[in-house]
Motif scaffolding. Structure first.
Motif, short mmCIF file in Angstrom:
data_model
loop_
_atom_site.label_atom_id
_atom_site.label_comp_id
_atom_site.label_asym_id
_atom_site.label_seq_id
_atom_site.Cartn_x
_atom_site.Cartn_y
_atom_site.Cartn_z
N PRO A 53 0.84 -1.21 0.00
CA PRO A 53 0.00 0.00 0.00
C PRO A 53 0.88 1.26 0.00
N LEU A 54 0.51 2.22 -0.83
CA LEU A 54 1.31 3.43 -1.00
C LEU A 54 0.57 4.65 -0.47
N GLY A 55 1.29 5.49 0.23
CA GLY A 55 0.73 6.74 0.72
C GLY A 55 0.89 7.85 -0.30
N TRP A 56 0.15 8.93 -0.10
CA TRP A 56 0.20 10.05 -1.05
C TRP A 56 1.56 10.74 -1.07
N ASP A 57 2.35 10.56 -0.01
CA ASP A 57 3.65 11.22 0.05
C ASP A 57 4.73 10.43 -0.68
N ARG A 58 4.43 9.20 -1.08
CA ARG A 58 5.46 8.36 -1.67
C ARG A 58 6.03 8.91 -2.99
N PRO A 59 5.22 9.43 -3.92
CA PRO A 59 5.82 9.96 -5.15
C PRO A 59 6.86 11.04 -4.90
N LEU A 60 6.64 11.90 -3.93
CA LEU A 60 7.65 12.91 -3.62
C LEU A 60 8.91 12.26 -3.05
N GLN A 61 8.74 11.18 -2.28
CA GLN A 61 9.89 10.46 -1.77
C GLN A 61 10.68 9.81 -2.91
N TRP A 62 9.97 9.31 -3.92
CA TRP A 62 10.67 8.70 -5.06
C TRP A 62 11.50 9.75 -5.79
N LEU A 63 10.97 10.95 -5.93
CA LEU A 63 11.73 12.02 -6.57
C LEU A 63 12.98 12.37 -5.75
N GLN A 64 12.85 12.40 -4.45
CA GLN A 64 14.01 12.68 -3.61
C GLN A 64 15.06 11.58 -3.74
N GLN A 65 14.61 10.33 -3.78
CA GLN A 65 15.55 9.22 -3.94
C GLN A 65 16.19 9.24 -5.33
N GLY A 66 15.41 9.64 -6.36
CA GLY A 66 15.97 9.76 -7.70
C GLY A 66 17.03 10.83 -7.77
N TRP A 67 16.78 11.96 -7.11
CA TRP A 67 17.78 13.04 -7.07
C TRP A 67 19.04 12.58 -6.34
N ALA A 68 18.87 11.81 -5.26
CA ALA A 68 20.02 11.30 -4.52
C ALA A 68 20.85 10.36 -5.39
N ASP A 69 20.19 9.50 -6.16
CA ASP A 69 20.93 8.60 -7.06
C ASP A 69 21.65 9.38 -8.14
N PHE A 70 21.01 10.41 -8.67
CA PHE A 70 21.65 11.24 -9.70
C PHE A 70 22.91 11.90 -9.15
N ARG A 71 22.86 12.37 -7.92
CA ARG A 71 24.02 13.02 -7.32
C ARG A 71 25.14 12.02 -7.05
N ARG A 72 24.81 10.75 -6.85
CA ARG A 72 25.84 9.74 -6.58
C ARG A 72 26.53 9.25 -7.86
N CYS A 73 25.88 9.40 -9.01
CA CYS A 73 26.53 9.04 -10.28
C CYS A 73 26.17 10.09 -11.34
N PRO A 74 26.64 11.33 -11.17
CA PRO A 74 26.19 12.42 -12.06
C PRO A 74 26.65 12.26 -13.50
N ALA A 75 27.86 11.75 -13.71
CA ALA A 75 28.35 11.63 -15.09
C ALA A 75 27.48 10.67 -15.89
N LEU A 76 27.15 9.55 -15.28
CA LEU A 76 26.29 8.58 -15.96
C LEU A 76 24.92 9.19 -16.25
N GLY A 77 24.36 9.89 -15.26
CA GLY A 77 23.05 10.51 -15.45
C GLY A 77 23.07 11.57 -16.53
N LEU A 78 24.13 12.38 -16.58
CA LEU A 78 24.21 13.43 -17.59
C LEU A 78 24.33 12.84 -19.00
N PHE A 79 24.97 11.69 -19.12
CA PHE A 79 25.04 11.04 -20.44
C PHE A 79 23.64 10.70 -20.94
N TYR A 80 22.83 10.08 -20.08
CA TYR A 80 21.48 9.73 -20.50
C TYR A 80 20.63 10.98 -20.67
N GLY A 81 20.85 11.98 -19.83
CA GLY A 81 20.13 13.24 -20.01
C GLY A 81 20.45 13.88 -21.35
N ALA A 82 21.72 13.82 -21.77
CA ALA A 82 22.10 14.37 -23.07
C ALA A 82 21.41 13.61 -24.20
#
Length: 298
Positions: A53-82
């Motif tokens: 079961p998912l709460g209404w706050d979970r999507p915002l938590q997923w975005l925070q976790q996604g940002w944290a992963d991006f910061r941990r491997c920025p070069a890889l993320g920027l390649f896919y972003g490009a």
């Protein structure tokens, strides 16, 4: 040769027993091991897979976790972003010079997007395991589940072709042939084309909603678990149908952030694209409960 069966009760006559008729005792079932548990999980249907079961706050938590992963491997993320930015530029160039082909190319880009995100899912998976993500590994993440991903990709392709066909029908009904917008988006948004705009948005919304429902967690699930394409798609639809409000909220966030990323010449996709890819991985991990032996081989 016969055997004499011992009397169980005194006074009863002896019975002749044929040894060929003696039935062996049934064997005890084999103990459940990690391997057999994995085989059982691999054959689980979409209705056997447990959802959290998912709460209404979970999507915002997923975005925070996604940002944290991006910061941990920025070069890889920027390649896919490009890659996302280049795809956007290509689509814009086609619209300016040959708008009639924009719809078909859009369907192709919508198909390529989820497969590009496989590299981001692989990076998040490796971060979760405490490993260091590498670009070379992420580029071949699809190789672990080639057959299943190919089947699911074909399903997406068929649906997007139907979407493109429906859009062409809307064009044909709304205009006398393919209109010439002279490469201008403002010409398409002219108030005289209000009926076309409404019909196009409705048709696009129906197909986009259906594609979102079957794919919102399917790709990371296929990458991570021993499952087939049909089970992954049905599990994704089951999640959307049973927790519709939260998943619509998540879909609205994805749409809003993507539209905002498109405004500055698609450059926003350089960061927003990989962040949303990582966040989609965490959405899957949060929604689907792990079972013993369910993970696909690394």
């Amino acid at each position: 040769m016969t055997l004499r069966k011992q009397d169980g009760v005194a006074g009863l006559p002896h019975q002749e027993v044929d040894p060929m008729q003696v039935q062996p005792l049934p064997e005890s079932p084999a103990p459940l091991t990690a391997e057999t548990a994995g085989q059982t999980t691999a054959h689980a249907t979409a209705f056997d897979i447990r959802l959290r079961p998912l709460g209404w706050d979970r999507p915002l938590q997923w975005l925070q976790q996604g940002w944290a992963d991006f910061r941990r491997c920025p070069a890889l993320g920027l390649f896919y972003g490009a890659c996302f930015v280049v795809m956007g530029w290509g689509l814009l160039a086609v619209f300016q010079h040959a708008p009639a082909y924009t719809l078909a190319l859009s369907a192709g880009f919508l198909l390529m997007g989820p497969f590009l995100c496989l590299g981001l899912y692989d990076a998040s998976l490796r971060l979760e395991r405490g490993e260091t993500p590498r670009l070379a590994q992420s580029l071949v993440a699809w190789n672990r589940r080639t057959g299943t991903l190919a089947i699911f990709g074909f399903v997406l392709l068929v649906m997007e072709m139907l979407w493109g066909r429906a859009a062409l029908v809307v064009f044909a009904v709304s205009f006398d042939g393919m209109p010439d917008f002279k490469g201008s988006l403002m010409a398409l948004l002219d108030p005289e084309n209000l009926g076309f705009i409404v019909a196009y948005i409705v048709v696009g919304g129906v197909f986009a909603g259906l594609i979102f429902a079957i794919s919102v967690i399917s790709m990371p699930m296929i990458l991570h678990r021993q499952t087939d394409a049909i089970t992954a798609g049905l599990t994704s639809m089951r999640l959307v149908l049973t927790q519709t409000g939260v998943m619509l909220w998540w879909g609205a966030l994805l749409t809003l952030l993507t539209v905002l990323a498109l405004l500055p010449g698609f450059l926003g996709l350089l960061v927003v694209g990989p962040v949303l890819g990582h966040a989609s991985w965490h959405a899957y991990r949060d929604a689907v409960i792990d079972e013993p032996g369910s993970q696909a081989p690394a």
